[in-house]
Design an enzyme around this catalytic site. Structure first.
Site, PDB file in Angstrom:
ATOM      1  N   CYS A 124     -10.410   2.809   6.065  1.00  0.00           N
ATOM      2  CA  CYS A 124      -9.702   3.797   6.129  1.00  0.00           C
ATOM      3  C   CYS A 124      -8.144   2.433   5.859  1.00  0.00           C
ATOM      4  O   CYS A 124      -8.059   1.042   6.522  1.00  0.00           O
ATOM      5  CB  CYS A 124      -9.467   4.320   6.590  1.00  0.00           C
ATOM      6  SG  CYS A 124      -7.902   6.039   5.370  1.00  0.00           S
ATOM      7  N   LYS A 126      -4.540   1.495   7.256  1.00  0.00           N
ATOM      8  CA  LYS A 126      -4.886   0.799   8.359  1.00  0.00           C
ATOM      9  C   LYS A 126      -5.362   0.792   9.716  1.00  0.00           C
ATOM     10  O   LYS A 126      -5.007  -0.685  10.163  1.00  0.00           O
ATOM     11  CB  LYS A 126      -3.391   1.824   9.221  1.00  0.00           C
ATOM     12  CG  LYS A 126      -2.608   2.681   7.886  1.00  0.00           C
ATOM     13  CD  LYS A 126      -1.811   1.757   7.911  1.00  0.00           C
ATOM     14  CE  LYS A 126      -0.928   2.330   6.315  1.00  0.00           C
ATOM     15  NZ  LYS A 126      -1.660   2.493   5.141  1.00  0.00           N
ATOM     16  N   GLU A 444       4.409   6.085   3.410  1.00  0.00           N
ATOM     17  CA  GLU A 444       4.237   5.796   2.206  1.00  0.00           C
ATOM     18  C   GLU A 444       5.076   6.807   1.494  1.00  0.00           C
ATOM     19  O   GLU A 444       4.847   8.013   1.498  1.00  0.00           O
ATOM     20  CB  GLU A 444       2.879   5.565   1.952  1.00  0.00           C
ATOM     21  CG  GLU A 444       1.982   3.978   2.395  1.00  0.00           C
ATOM     22  CD  GLU A 444       0.709   4.288   2.515  1.00  0.00           C
ATOM     23  OE1 GLU A 444       0.150   5.733   1.794  1.00  0.00           O
ATOM     24  OE2 GLU A 444       0.001   3.636   2.401  1.00  0.00           O
ATOM     25  N   SER A 470       1.647   3.953  -1.482  1.00  0.00           N
ATOM     26  CA  SER A 470       0.274   4.063  -1.650  1.00  0.00           C
ATOM     27  C   SER A 470      -0.269   3.653  -2.158  1.00  0.00           C
ATOM     28  O   SER A 470       0.731   2.812  -3.081  1.00  0.00           O
ATOM     29  CB  SER A 470       0.131   5.880  -1.258  1.00  0.00           C
ATOM     30  OG  SER A 470      -1.182   6.050  -2.079  1.00  0.00           O
TER      31      SER A 470
END
Length: 554
Positions: A124, A126, A444, A470
């Site tokens: 994912c 992060k 985001e 994003s």
């Protein structure tokens, strides 16, 4: 293999370490395992998001690979969060913070336990840069494995389709039943978000960096190829241990330039700027936002991938993934082929026998017919961003925008204005106090940008912020504005109706207001009180550096 046990031997060798060995017998060690190099398997598994729900299964495959190659694998977990679920809420403030927590936790467990090498598996936005930052700090032989991409949802949908459907529902272009149909079918199973969003961007960057095995970035989450990738990663760490190849041998300045080049050709996420700078800092490589401008001037966008394009990552997988693209770039002299990789071979050696794409594929354009002749990632400067800002301009929305400001002190207020038709053609939506310190956490802005698209305003309005976007965002957007509003950047004193210029041809971001008026406004400005005074967000706000430095903690 005693020469490969630099760290584990300190923890478990000798009669005085009997207690340490005693603790390891119950977790599966046998007497003979104490003579083997120990490899930590950092799993980012959790059931909070489909991106990571399958990763413990992948960790088991990596464990088998380590053990079959003569090592002793030890699986451990770290956290992950879901951007997609928390997007648009207060919870999203923890997203970027989780990158630091993940890096800290991998460093902590590995250094404490004395692992000689590491396989880190992320899936994912992060946890991937978080994994790499942890591996870089440790500087022990390591391999990163990407958890893989998701399959498209019904009617070629994905998570961004759902966010944009919200705007369509607010516009009464679809009804509640149609919205529910999209939301219930867009995410069909495990894997990372399906376009060239941040997860697939970072996976591709890490492969070009040399820290994952060839094609690791271009495999479906649920596939035999991904299981084999994990097993081979376990074996590869033992080879790295034998050859004493560490992240510092791989993550060089030229390797980061390779990563930047690949993500530009793929039309990747603005978050790559933030994360690659943070990863470079962790390995003591001097990488700045200006390197993106320097490289981007000579690198075209070639991939017709979502969010700005048509196709998804799973479709790129079907035509061969990123390896043929990297071979094309290498042959054109656009990659540094001499860079070392986790295979123990150079990038050029890894790509030597890679076949070209079939001539009839339409996902990756040839170098002489690019989608955009230079980078879509633009580093803008001007009186609104004296330390820089990051724009994602594909050219489809134009290259310049001049409009009048509508200001908001947080993302939620801006979203409601969009949904309630308070934003009209020609507006520049200004969302401030969302930076690393001001948010805190640099959220985001996918919810408002998707609502803009759903409302049919794409290309008709712009949005600027000291927050992030994003990888699924498209449209005329500028983020990472530094200095951020909370630290007294010019963004803090924009007033409704002020004229703003975004110029992606000359890389400028300007508030068209007399400098004397800006100075007067700034002299009257007072820093708001911090939104958090205790806990992880308060800690991050205190330690976070500027977005132009990767929003690292220091």
């Amino acid at each position: 293999m005693s020469n490969t046990r630099k760290y584990s031997s300190v923890v478990i060798d000798g009669y005085e370490r009997a207690a340490s060995r005693a603790m390891l017998y119950p977790v599966g060690f046998k007497k003979e395992d104490f003579k083997k190099p120990q490899v930590g398997i950092a799993s980012t598994w959790s059931m909070v998001t489909p991106c990571n729900m399958h990763i413990n299964d992948l960790a088991s495959e990596a464990e088998k690979g380590v053990n079959s190659a003569g090592g002793k694998a030890v699986v451990f977990n770290t956290i992950t969060i879901s951007d997609g679920i928390s997007m648009g809420s207060e919870g999203m403030k923890y997203s970027l913070v989780s990158r630091e927590v993940i890096a800290d936790s991998i460093e902590t467990v590995t250094a404490c336990q004395g692992f000689d090498g590491v396989v880190a598996i992320g899936g994912c936005d992060k946890n991937m840069p978080g994994c790499l930052m942890g591996l870089a700090r440790l500087n022990r032989p390591s391999v990163f494995v990407y958890g893989g991409t998701i399959q498209p949802g019904a009617n070629h949908t994905d998570i961004v389709s759902v966010f944009e459907a919200v705007g369509k529902r607010a516009n009464n272009d679809i009804n509640d039943i149609e919205l529910e149909q999209i939301e219930s079918t867009a995410i069909p199973g495990p894997g990372s978000c399906g376009g060239m969003y941040t997860a697939n961007t970072m996976a591709s960057a890490i492969e070009a960096l040399g820290m994952s095995l060839p094609n690791s970035s271009s495999q479906d989450a649920i596939s035999d190829d991904k299981n084999i990738d994990c097993s081979r990663a376990g074996e590869a760490v033992l080879n790295l241990l034998e050859k004493d190849i560490k992240p510092s041998d791989i993550m060089t300045k030229k390797a980061f330039e390779n990563a930047i080049t690949l993500i530009i050709t793929l039309g990747g996420s603005t978050n790559a700027v933030l994360h690659l700078i943070a990863m470079a800092d962790a390995i003591n490589v001097d990488l700045t936002i200006d390197d993106f401008t320097r490289i981007g001037a000579n690198v075209p966008v070639l991939a017709d991938l979502k969010p700005s394009g048509k196709y998804m990552m799973s479709e790129l997988v079907q035509i061969g993934g990123t390896l043929p693209l990297m071979k094309m770039l290498l042959d054109a002299g656009m990659l540094h082929g001499e860079c070392m990789t986790v295979t123990g071979k150079t990038l050029a050696e890894n790509l030597q026998n890679v076949q070209s794409y079939d001539a009839d594929q339409e996902i990756i354009m040839p170098l002489d017919k690019p989608i955009k002749k230079d980078s879509h990632l633009r580093i803008l400067r001007g009186n609104l961003a004296t330390e820089g800002a990051v724009a994602k301009i594909t050219g489809k929305e134009g290259l310049t925008f001049r409009g009048n400001a509508k200001t908001f002190g947080c993302e939620e207020d801006a979203l409601q204005a969009v949904l309630k038709d308070q934003i009209v053609e020609g507006d520049v939506i200004v969302i401030r106090y969302e930076g690393p310190k001001g948010g805190p956490g640099m959220r985001e802005m996918l919810a408002p940008t998707s609502a803009v698209m759903g409302k049919g305003l794409g290309g008709k309005v712009a949005l600027i912020t000291d927050g992030r976007f994003s990888g699924g965002t498209h449209g005329f957007v500028v983020g990472h504005i530094t200095p951020e509003a909370y630290t007294g950047g010019t963004l803090a004193v924009i007033e409704d109706g002020d004229e703003i210029l975004i110029d992606a041809e000359n890389n400028r971001l300007e508030l068209i207001v007399d400098e004397s008026i800006i100075s007067q406004r700034l002299s009257n400005w007072k820093q708001p009180k911090p939104r958090y005074t205790k806990g992880v967000l308060a800690k991050y706000a205190k330690l976070a550096q500027s977005a132009s430095r990767g929003a690292i903690t220091e």
